[in-house]
Scaffold this motif. Structure first.
Motif, PDB file in Angstrom:
ATOM      1  N   ASN A   1     -44.472 -69.843  23.763  1.00 28.11           N
ATOM      2  CA  ASN A   1     -43.870 -69.034  22.708  1.00 28.11           C
ATOM      3  C   ASN A   1     -43.597 -67.624  23.232  1.00 28.11           C
ATOM      4  OD1 ASN A   1     -43.952 -71.112  20.830  1.00 28.11           O
ATOM      5  ND2 ASN A   1     -45.964 -70.518  20.038  1.00 28.11           N
ATOM      6  N   THR A   2     -42.329 -67.204  23.153  1.00 26.87           N
ATOM      7  CA  THR A   2     -41.982 -65.861  23.590  1.00 26.87           C
ATOM      8  C   THR A   2     -42.344 -64.855  22.508  1.00 26.87           C
ATOM      9  OG1 THR A   2     -40.174 -66.638  25.003  1.00 26.87           O
ATOM     10  CG2 THR A   2     -40.141 -64.324  24.362  1.00 26.87           C
ATOM     11  N   SER A   3     -43.333 -64.042  22.798  1.00 28.19           N
ATOM     12  CA  SER A   3     -43.665 -62.903  21.951  1.00 28.19           C
ATOM     13  C   SER A   3     -43.026 -61.694  22.627  1.00 28.19           C
ATOM     14  CB  SER A   3     -45.183 -62.752  21.820  1.00 28.19           C
ATOM     15  OG  SER A   3     -45.511 -61.607  21.090  1.00 28.19           O
ATOM     16  N   SER A   4     -43.809 -60.697  22.930  1.00 33.25           N
ATOM     17  CA  SER A   4     -43.317 -59.467  23.548  1.00 33.25           C
ATOM     18  C   SER A   4     -44.520 -58.561  23.737  1.00 33.25           C
ATOM     19  CB  SER A   4     -42.319 -58.790  22.594  1.00 33.25           C
ATOM     20  OG  SER A   4     -42.093 -57.445  22.941  1.00 33.25           O
ATOM     21  N   MET A   5     -44.386 -57.541  24.597  1.00 29.77           N
ATOM     22  CA  MET A   5     -45.434 -56.532  24.566  1.00 29.77           C
ATOM     23  C   MET A   5     -45.457 -55.918  23.162  1.00 29.77           C
ATOM     24  SD  MET A   5     -43.879 -53.316  26.721  1.00 29.77           S
ATOM     25  CE  MET A   5     -42.338 -52.501  26.295  1.00 29.77           C
ATOM     26  N   GLY A   6     -44.321 -56.028  22.460  1.00 26.53           N
ATOM     27  CA  GLY A   6     -44.226 -55.568  21.082  1.00 26.53           C
ATOM     28  C   GLY A   6     -45.024 -56.395  20.092  1.00 26.53           C
ATOM     29  N   GLY A   7     -45.570 -57.500  20.547  1.00 27.92           N
ATOM     30  CA  GLY A   7     -46.483 -58.280  19.710  1.00 27.92           C
ATOM     31  C   GLY A   7     -47.886 -57.717  19.715  1.00 27.92           C
ATOM     32  N   LYS A   8     -48.101 -56.724  20.593  1.00 25.83           N
ATOM     33  CA  LYS A   8     -49.419 -56.116  20.726  1.00 25.83           C
ATOM     34  C   LYS A   8     -49.409 -54.603  20.455  1.00 25.83           C
ATOM     35  CE  LYS A   8     -52.564 -59.103  22.464  1.00 25.83           C
ATOM     36  NZ  LYS A   8     -51.948 -60.406  22.419  1.00 25.83           N
ATOM     37  N   MET A   9     -48.197 -54.019  20.433  1.00 26.71           N
ATOM     38  CA  MET A   9     -48.089 -52.574  20.199  1.00 26.71           C
ATOM     39  C   MET A   9     -46.928 -52.338  19.242  1.00 26.71           C
ATOM     40  SD  MET A   9     -45.310 -52.126  22.333  1.00 26.71           S
ATOM     41  CE  MET A   9     -45.107 -50.414  22.740  1.00 26.71           C
ATOM     42  N   TYR A  10     -46.435 -51.098  19.170  1.00 27.45           N
ATOM     43  CA  TYR A  10     -45.424 -50.779  18.161  1.00 27.45           C
ATOM     44  C   TYR A  10     -44.607 -49.563  18.572  1.00 27.45           C
ATOM     45  CZ  TYR A  10     -49.274 -47.592  17.140  1.00 27.45           C
ATOM     46  OH  TYR A  10     -50.283 -46.669  17.257  1.00 27.45           O
ATOM     47  N   PRO A  16     -41.550 -46.677  16.600  1.00 25.16           N
ATOM     48  CA  PRO A  16     -40.904 -46.349  15.330  1.00 25.16           C
ATOM     49  C   PRO A  16     -39.588 -47.109  15.202  1.00 25.16           C
ATOM     50  CG  PRO A  16     -40.627 -44.547  16.903  1.00 25.16           C
ATOM     51  CD  PRO A  16     -41.589 -45.515  17.507  1.00 25.16           C
ATOM     52  N   MET A  17     -39.206 -47.409  13.994  1.00 16.11           N
ATOM     53  CA  MET A  17     -37.953 -48.082  13.646  1.00 16.11           C
ATOM     54  C   MET A  17     -37.971 -49.580  13.980  1.00 16.11           C
ATOM     55  SD  MET A  17     -36.750 -45.181  12.692  1.00 16.11           S
ATOM     56  CE  MET A  17     -35.012 -45.162  12.329  1.00 16.11           C
ATOM     57  N   GLY A  18     -39.093 -50.076  14.437  1.00 17.39           N
ATOM     58  CA  GLY A  18     -39.150 -51.486  14.819  1.00 17.39           C
ATOM     59  C   GLY A  18     -40.107 -52.307  13.963  1.00 17.39           C
ATOM     60  N   ALA A  19     -40.340 -51.875  12.726  1.00 13.98           N
ATOM     61  CA  ALA A  19     -41.371 -52.512  11.896  1.00 13.98           C
ATOM     62  C   ALA A  19     -41.185 -54.019  11.755  1.00 13.98           C
ATOM     63  CB  ALA A  19     -41.414 -51.861  10.511  1.00 13.98           C
ATOM     64  N   TRP A  20     -39.963 -54.446  11.451  1.00 19.42           N
ATOM     65  CA  TRP A  20     -39.753 -55.883  11.199  1.00 19.42           C
ATOM     66  C   TRP A  20     -39.802 -56.696  12.486  1.00 19.42           C
ATOM     67  CZ3 TRP A  20     -40.876 -57.234   6.628  1.00 19.42           C
ATOM     68  CH2 TRP A  20     -40.570 -56.425   5.528  1.00 19.42           C
ATOM     69  N   TYR A  21     -39.268 -56.129  13.562  1.00 16.42           N
ATOM     70  CA  TYR A  21     -39.344 -56.825  14.848  1.00 16.42           C
ATOM     71  C   TYR A  21     -40.788 -56.970  15.292  1.00 16.42           C
ATOM     72  CZ  TYR A  21     -39.156 -57.686  19.851  1.00 16.42           C
ATOM     73  OH  TYR A  21     -39.363 -58.219  21.100  1.00 16.42           O
ATOM     74  N   HIS A  22     -41.533 -55.864  15.267  1.00 18.98           N
ATOM     75  CA  HIS A  22     -42.932 -55.917  15.703  1.00 18.98           C
ATOM     76  C   HIS A  22     -43.759 -56.820  14.783  1.00 18.98           C
ATOM     77  CE1 HIS A  22     -42.764 -53.043  18.988  1.00 18.98           C
ATOM     78  NE2 HIS A  22     -41.998 -52.278  18.236  1.00 18.98           N
ATOM     79  N   ALA A  23     -43.483 -56.772  13.495  1.00 16.46           N
ATOM     80  CA  ALA A  23     -44.202 -57.644  12.559  1.00 16.46           C
ATOM     81  C   ALA A  23     -43.966 -59.116  12.908  1.00 16.46           C
ATOM     82  CB  ALA A  23     -43.758 -57.363  11.125  1.00 16.46           C
ATOM     83  N   SER A  24     -42.729 -59.453  13.248  1.00 14.59           N
ATOM     84  CA  SER A  24     -42.426 -60.847  13.590  1.00 14.59           C
ATOM     85  C   SER A  24     -43.124 -61.274  14.873  1.00 14.59           C
ATOM     86  CB  SER A  24     -40.910 -61.068  13.705  1.00 14.59           C
ATOM     87  OG  SER A  24     -40.375 -60.470  14.875  1.00 14.59           O
ATOM     88  N   LYS A  25     -43.201 -60.381  15.843  1.00 10.64           N
ATOM     89  CA  LYS A  25     -43.855 -60.732  17.105  1.00 10.64           C
ATOM     90  C   LYS A  25     -45.379 -60.730  16.975  1.00 10.64           C
ATOM     91  CE  LYS A  25     -40.254 -61.568  19.606  1.00 10.64           C
ATOM     92  NZ  LYS A  25     -39.956 -62.962  20.006  1.00 10.64           N
ATOM     93  N   HIS A  26     -45.939 -59.831  16.148  1.00  7.19           N
ATOM     94  CA  HIS A  26     -47.370 -59.915  15.846  1.00  7.19           C
ATOM     95  C   HIS A  26     -47.671 -61.268  15.198  1.00  7.19           C
ATOM     96  CE1 HIS A  26     -47.653 -55.667  16.800  1.00  7.19           C
ATOM     97  NE2 HIS A  26     -48.935 -55.661  16.527  1.00  7.19           N
ATOM     98  N   ALA A  27     -46.756 -61.728  14.344  1.00 11.75           N
ATOM     99  CA  ALA A  27     -46.934 -63.024  13.682  1.00 11.75           C
ATOM    100  C   ALA A  27     -46.905 -64.167  14.693  1.00 11.75           C
ATOM    101  CB  ALA A  27     -45.856 -63.220  12.619  1.00 11.75           C
ATOM    102  N   VAL A  28     -46.017 -64.089  15.670  1.00 12.04           N
ATOM    103  CA  VAL A  28     -45.950 -65.116  16.715  1.00 12.04           C
ATOM    104  C   VAL A  28     -47.266 -65.192  17.481  1.00 12.04           C
ATOM    105  CG1 VAL A  28     -44.866 -65.713  18.938  1.00 12.04           C
ATOM    106  CG2 VAL A  28     -43.442 -65.084  16.977  1.00 12.04           C
ATOM    107  N   GLU A  29     -47.867 -64.033  17.723  1.00  9.25           N
ATOM    108  CA  GLU A  29     -49.161 -63.996  18.426  1.00  9.25           C
ATOM    109  C   GLU A  29     -50.236 -64.743  17.632  1.00  9.25           C
ATOM    110  OE1 GLU A  29     -50.130 -62.216  21.331  1.00  9.25           O
ATOM    111  OE2 GLU A  29     -48.167 -61.354  21.798  1.00  9.25           O
ATOM    112  N   GLY A  30     -50.357 -64.416  16.348  1.00  3.70           N
ATOM    113  CA  GLY A  30     -51.372 -65.062  15.517  1.00  3.70           C
ATOM    114  C   GLY A  30     -51.111 -66.548  15.346  1.00  3.70           C
ATOM    115  N   PHE A  31     -49.853 -66.899  15.128  1.00  3.68           N
ATOM    116  CA  PHE A  31     -49.441 -68.299  14.999  1.00  3.68           C
ATOM    117  C   PHE A  31     -49.836 -69.092  16.246  1.00  3.68           C
ATOM    118  CE2 PHE A  31     -46.293 -71.586  15.907  1.00  3.68           C
ATOM    119  CZ  PHE A  31     -46.168 -72.261  14.701  1.00  3.68           C
ATOM    120  N   SER A  32     -49.533 -68.510  17.409  1.00  2.16           N
ATOM    121  CA  SER A  32     -49.789 -69.197  18.687  1.00  2.16           C
ATOM    122  C   SER A  32     -51.275 -69.392  18.946  1.00  2.16           C
ATOM    123  CB  SER A  32     -49.158 -68.409  19.841  1.00  2.16           C
ATOM    124  OG  SER A  32     -47.763 -68.255  19.638  1.00  2.16           O
ATOM    125  N   ASP A  33     -52.084 -68.390  18.618  1.00  2.00           N
ATOM    126  CA  ASP A  33     -53.526 -68.510  18.831  1.00  2.00           C
ATOM    127  C   ASP A  33     -54.124 -69.625  17.979  1.00  2.00           C
ATOM    128  OD1 ASP A  33     -53.713 -66.511  20.751  1.00  2.00           O
ATOM    129  OD2 ASP A  33     -54.009 -64.924  19.277  1.00  2.00           O
TER     130      ASP A  33
END
Length: 273
Positions: free
Chosen positions: A130-139, A141-158
């Motif tokens: 599953n492609t997340s991003s370093m943005g799945g672990k950090m954040y 400004p202006m990227g709330a929805w993108y980072h939220a989606s990648k944080h979700a991918v991290e939790g989903f994958s675990d």
């Protein structure tokens, strides 16, 4: 090295396409999917199997999985790579646009995973990347929805990794840093559309300037760093649970984990001044 049947989403450009080329050259049977099938003709010429698919369309997904099973009887590797970055201030972005971000980055990924897992489970073998991003672990400004989606991918994958352990199905999270792909162009298009005027115009202009400077200088890592990593995952019997590769990926996540919120906030905002 055993030859594997591999399905890659988001393979019409960037990381997906470069990796598909490498895996085809290694002798694997590679099915590539994306909305822009005309952008995958070169993969077909190399011996790949491109199929048009919208990751948010369940009928498309079912058709792709059925087609591969019909011809190959199995799917050894699923790389959920399709995704994009929605950028703009939370106040400015319509929630319907945010839903689209999650439909592509999370729910599309989840749907194709649900349809592939039964075949891997029957085979008692498989790898899901599953492609997340370093943005799945950090954040940023202006990227709330993108980072939220990648944080979700991290939790989903675990969670998925633990559920599939007993069936010998491996779940790997890929966390790219800054890679020289179309991602920056799409991000800039989005942020200009939603937040170039109004209360957040100053912050938007700072972010656009910093991003353009980075991409114009060619600072992003080449997609080959991803293709080499995915090749390693595909060919490993016991891959790691996470691979953090590309420009800034390791140092940014390290700073996020160990420096605390306020110091990390200062570091991020200092890059925009």
């Amino acid at each position: 090295m055993s030859k594997k049947v591999i399905l890659i989403t988001g393979a019409s450009s960037g990381m997906g396409k470069e990796t598909a080329k490498a895996l085809i050259q290694e002798g694997h049977t590679v099915y590539t999917v994306a909305r822009r099938i005309d952008h995958m003709q070169d993969l077909k010429n190399m011996g790949g199997y491109p199929i048009q698919m919208d990751v948010t369309n369940e009928n498309d997904i079912q058709n792709v999985v059925d087609t591969i099973i019909k011809h190959e009887s199995k799917i050894d590797v699923l790389w959920n790579n399709a995704g994009y970055g929605l950028y703009g201030a939370v106040e400015d972005i319509p929630v319907d646009e945010a839903r689209k971000q999650f439909e592509v980055n999370l729910f599309g990924l989840a749907t194709i995973t649900q349809k592939v897992v039964p075949y891997m489970r029957q085979a008692k073998s498989g790898t899901i990347i599953n492609t997340s991003s370093m943005g799945g672990k950090m954040y940023t400004p202006m990227g709330a929805w993108y980072h939220a989606s990648k944080h979700a991918v991290e939790g989903f994958s675990d969670c998925l990794r633990l559920e599939l352990q007993e069936f010998n199905i491996k779940v790997v999270v890929l966390e790219p840093g800054v890679i020289a792909t179309e991602f920056g162009e799409v991000m800039l298009k989005n942020i200009s559309q939603f937040s170039s005027k109004g209360a957040y115009s100053s912050l938007t202009n700072q972010l656009v300037t910093a991003t353009k400077k980075m991409y114009d200088k060619g600072q992003g890592s080449k997609p080959t760093v991803i293709s080499k990593t995915v090749s390693k995952i595909v060919n490993e019997t016991k891959p790691k649970t996470r691979y953090r590769v590309g420009l800034w990926a390791k140092p940014m996540v390290w700073m996020r984990i160990y420096l605390g919120d306020k110091l990390f906030d200062k570091i991020i905002m200092s890059q925009l001044s």
